[in-house]
Design a protein around this motif. Structure first.
Motif, PDB file in Angstrom:
ATOM      1  N   PRO A 158       0.834  -1.211   0.000  1.00  0.00           N
ATOM      2  CA  PRO A 158       0.000   0.000   0.000  1.00  0.00           C
ATOM      3  C   PRO A 158       0.863   1.254   0.000  1.00  0.00           C
ATOM      4  O   PRO A 158       1.987   1.255   0.520  1.00  0.00           O
ATOM      5  N   LEU A 159       0.320   2.326  -0.581  1.00  0.00           N
ATOM      6  CA  LEU A 159       1.048   3.586  -0.685  1.00  0.00           C
ATOM      7  C   LEU A 159       0.425   4.626   0.240  1.00  0.00           C
ATOM      8  O   LEU A 159      -0.789   4.814   0.248  1.00  0.00           O
ATOM      9  N   ARG A 160       1.279   5.298   0.966  1.00  0.00           N
ATOM     10  CA  ARG A 160       0.800   6.358   1.855  1.00  0.00           C
ATOM     11  C   ARG A 160       1.937   7.312   2.154  1.00  0.00           C
ATOM     12  O   ARG A 160       3.116   6.973   2.003  1.00  0.00           O
ATOM     13  N   LEU A 161       1.562   8.491   2.576  1.00  0.00           N
ATOM     14  CA  LEU A 161       2.523   9.471   3.076  1.00  0.00           C
ATOM     15  C   LEU A 161       2.501   9.384   4.594  1.00  0.00           C
ATOM     16  O   LEU A 161       1.435   9.464   5.212  1.00  0.00           O
ATOM     17  N   LYS A 162       3.658   9.182   5.189  1.00  0.00           N
ATOM     18  CA  LYS A 162       3.765   9.162   6.643  1.00  0.00           C
ATOM     19  C   LYS A 162       4.872  10.109   7.062  1.00  0.00           C
ATOM     20  O   LYS A 162       5.989  10.034   6.544  1.00  0.00           O
ATOM     21  N   ARG A 163       4.556  10.987   7.986  1.00  0.00           N
ATOM     22  CA  ARG A 163       5.543  11.962   8.448  1.00  0.00           C
ATOM     23  C   ARG A 163       5.534  12.002   9.966  1.00  0.00           C
ATOM     24  O   ARG A 163       4.481  12.172  10.595  1.00  0.00           O
ATOM     25  N   ALA A 164       6.695  11.830  10.575  1.00  0.00           N
ATOM     26  CA  ALA A 164       6.811  11.889  12.029  1.00  0.00           C
ATOM     27  C   ALA A 164       6.541  13.308  12.506  1.00  0.00           C
ATOM     28  O   ALA A 164       6.748  14.281  11.769  1.00  0.00           O
ATOM     29  N   PRO A 165       6.074  13.472  13.747  1.00  0.00           N
ATOM     30  CA  PRO A 165       5.806  14.820  14.266  1.00  0.00           C
ATOM     31  C   PRO A 165       7.064  15.681  14.231  1.00  0.00           C
ATOM     32  O   PRO A 165       8.175  15.189  14.470  1.00  0.00           O
ATOM     33  N   GLU A 166       6.896  16.954  13.953  1.00  0.00           N
ATOM     34  CA  GLU A 166       8.026  17.874  13.888  1.00  0.00           C
ATOM     35  C   GLU A 166       8.335  18.410  15.279  1.00  0.00           C
ATOM     36  O   GLU A 166       8.143  19.583  15.584  1.00  0.00           O
ATOM     37  N   ILE A 167       8.810  17.524  16.127  1.00  0.00           N
ATOM     38  CA  ILE A 167       9.205  17.898  17.486  1.00  0.00           C
ATOM     39  C   ILE A 167      10.579  17.303  17.763  1.00  0.00           C
ATOM     40  O   ILE A 167      10.992  16.336  17.130  1.00  0.00           O
ATOM     41  N   THR A 168      11.280  17.891  18.696  1.00  0.00           N
ATOM     42  CA  THR A 168      12.581  17.375  19.094  1.00  0.00           C
ATOM     43  C   THR A 168      12.392  16.454  20.289  1.00  0.00           C
ATOM     44  O   THR A 168      11.942  16.881  21.347  1.00  0.00           O
ATOM     45  N   LEU A 169      12.710  15.175  20.122  1.00  0.00           N
ATOM     46  CA  LEU A 169      12.600  14.199  21.199  1.00  0.00           C
ATOM     47  C   LEU A 169      13.930  14.131  21.951  1.00  0.00           C
ATOM     48  O   LEU A 169      14.992  14.117  21.327  1.00  0.00           O
ATOM     49  N   PRO A 170      13.905  14.084  23.269  1.00  0.00           N
ATOM     50  CA  PRO A 170      15.159  14.043  24.036  1.00  0.00           C
ATOM     51  C   PRO A 170      16.026  12.835  23.660  1.00  0.00           C
ATOM     52  O   PRO A 170      15.569  11.696  23.717  1.00  0.00           O
ATOM     53  N   HIS A 171      17.239  13.105  23.230  1.00  0.00           N
ATOM     54  CA  HIS A 171      18.236  12.069  22.947  1.00  0.00           C
ATOM     55  C   HIS A 171      17.779  11.052  21.902  1.00  0.00           C
ATOM     56  O   HIS A 171      18.308   9.942  21.858  1.00  0.00           O
TER      57      HIS A 171
END
Length: 385
Positions: free
Chosen positions: A262-275
């Motif tokens: 299957p085709l999809r666009l997936k983008r992780a949240p634009e936040i800075t995760l510690p380490h």
């Protein structure tokens, strides 16, 4: 007692391996965790499309010369079904030797592994990560390996594949295109050497990438139609492909094993995760149109390595270091996602006004060398082009 390292790379595919190689002379303690066993890693049947920019990065990593079975792309033919519009992108017009390359996934993975021989990195295959948590001074990783549970403490955890570990607490943006891709190897009577085809249709794009004695086919359709296509006999499949694609490659003769996803666009949240940082398809999964996904992931790995090498030792994994890396990658990532997403939305329909406008746009683009060079260089090098 927990094990400790400076950097833990979760995912031992090409993107994770590229990061490891870029850091091999850094003196940092690096551990790579790959869930698949070495046998499953080395038998992946896929072919990859690499850009000229990716070749340059692989040359810097000392990998390119060790890759075998590479097919060249010197011309890209872009067209729209049942329309007069078309654009040709040619390497010589863009002042590069090739626009891209097609090669087996296994060839790239084997070359990366060969280049890493002698590295001090600890590489564990069959190591399935079950939990990833940030701590006050780093990241804590639980994984299962060789029948036992283990824990690893790292100053920086790099998720280079999948990203499901963090989806429960940091859900990604997901857009389902309502399409699946059928992938197979086909041969034909009149293959055009070094020429790739990108053909837009109302049900989605169709690509033929020159590879070995024929082409790697990427044929998109609705989920329901794709499942039906998987069950066509070879003769029916090749006949339908010819009707869908046209006569440019002659008659299609043979068909390899078909796979579907299957085709999809997936983008992780634009936040800075510690380490913790996500790269490659853990950070973004793109539609395969224009072949941007893996090439963007390779740029992620290279630029993260430069950020690690440039930072002070005590700043490794800090919020400031990771925020700066995200800022550096933001434009390239957003541009790549908008480009591929826009192509799918613009071309995957049969609206008359849009169809006429698309045909005119392809024709106009073909007549504007400067515009073609701009588009092609963004495809080859990202925003650095």
């Amino acid at each position: 007692m927990n094990a400790h390292c400076d950097i833990a790379i979760i995912g031992g595919g090409p993107v994770g391996n590229a990061l490891m190689l870029a850091l091999r002379d850094s003196g940092l303690r690096i551990t790579m965790l790959e869930a698949r066993t070495i046998e499953k890693v080395s038998t992946d049947p896929r072919a990859l499309a690499l850009s000229s920019g990716s070749r340059q990065l692989l040359e810097r990593l000392g990998v390119w010369e060790g890759i075998t079975q590479v097919s060249l792309i010197k011309t890209i033919h872009v067209s729209q079904k049942n329309s007069f519009g078309r654009t040709l992108l040619r390497a010589e017009e863009l002042e590069v030797s090739e626009l891209g390359y097609v090669l087996p996934y296994t060839a790239l993975q084997n070359a990366l592994q060969s280049a890493s021989k002698g590295s001090t990195t600890t590489c564990l295959t069959g190591a399935a990560v079950t939990q990833l948590q940030s701590t006050a001074n780093g990241a804590s990783i639980n994984y299962h390996h060789a029948g036992q549970d283990h824990q690893l403490e790292a100053r920086l955890a790099v998720v280079a594949d999948g990203g499901k570990l963090l989806e429960a607490t940091h859900p990604p943006e997901i857009r389902d295109y309502g399409q699946s891709a059928i992938i197979a190897h086909v041969t034909c009577t009149h293959p055009q050497p070094d020429t790739a085809f990108e053909r837009f249709t109302m049900q989605g794009p169709l690509a033929l990438l020159p590879f070995r004695d024929g082409y790697e086919l990427v044929w998109t359709a609705t989920h329901e139609m794709a499942q039906e296509m998987l069950h066509w006999n070879d003769e029916t499949f090749l006949t339908q492909l010819h009707q869908h694609f046209g006569d440019r490659a002659g008659k299609f003769l043979t068909l390899g094993q078909r796979t579907c996803f299957p085709l999809r666009l997936k983008r992780a949240p634009e936040i800075t995760l510690p380490h913790t940082v996500l790269i490659g398809n853990a950070a973004q999964t793109l539609h395969p149109v224009a072949g941007q996904g893996f090439n963007m992931g390779l740029r992620d790995a290279w630029e993260l390595a430069q950020a690690i090498l440039d930072c002070e030792p005590e700043a490794l994994g800090s919020d400031a270091m990771l925020a700066n890396y995200r800022k550096q990658r933001q434009l390239d990532r957003r541009a790549g996602m908008h480009f591929t997403d826009g192509l799918v939305r613009l071309f995957s329909n049969d609206l008359l006004l849009l169809k006429s406008g698309r045909a005119a746009a392809l024709t106009i683009l073909d007549c504007l060398p400067g515009a073609k060079k701009f588009v092609a260089r963004r495809m080859m090098f990202g925003t650095n082009g």
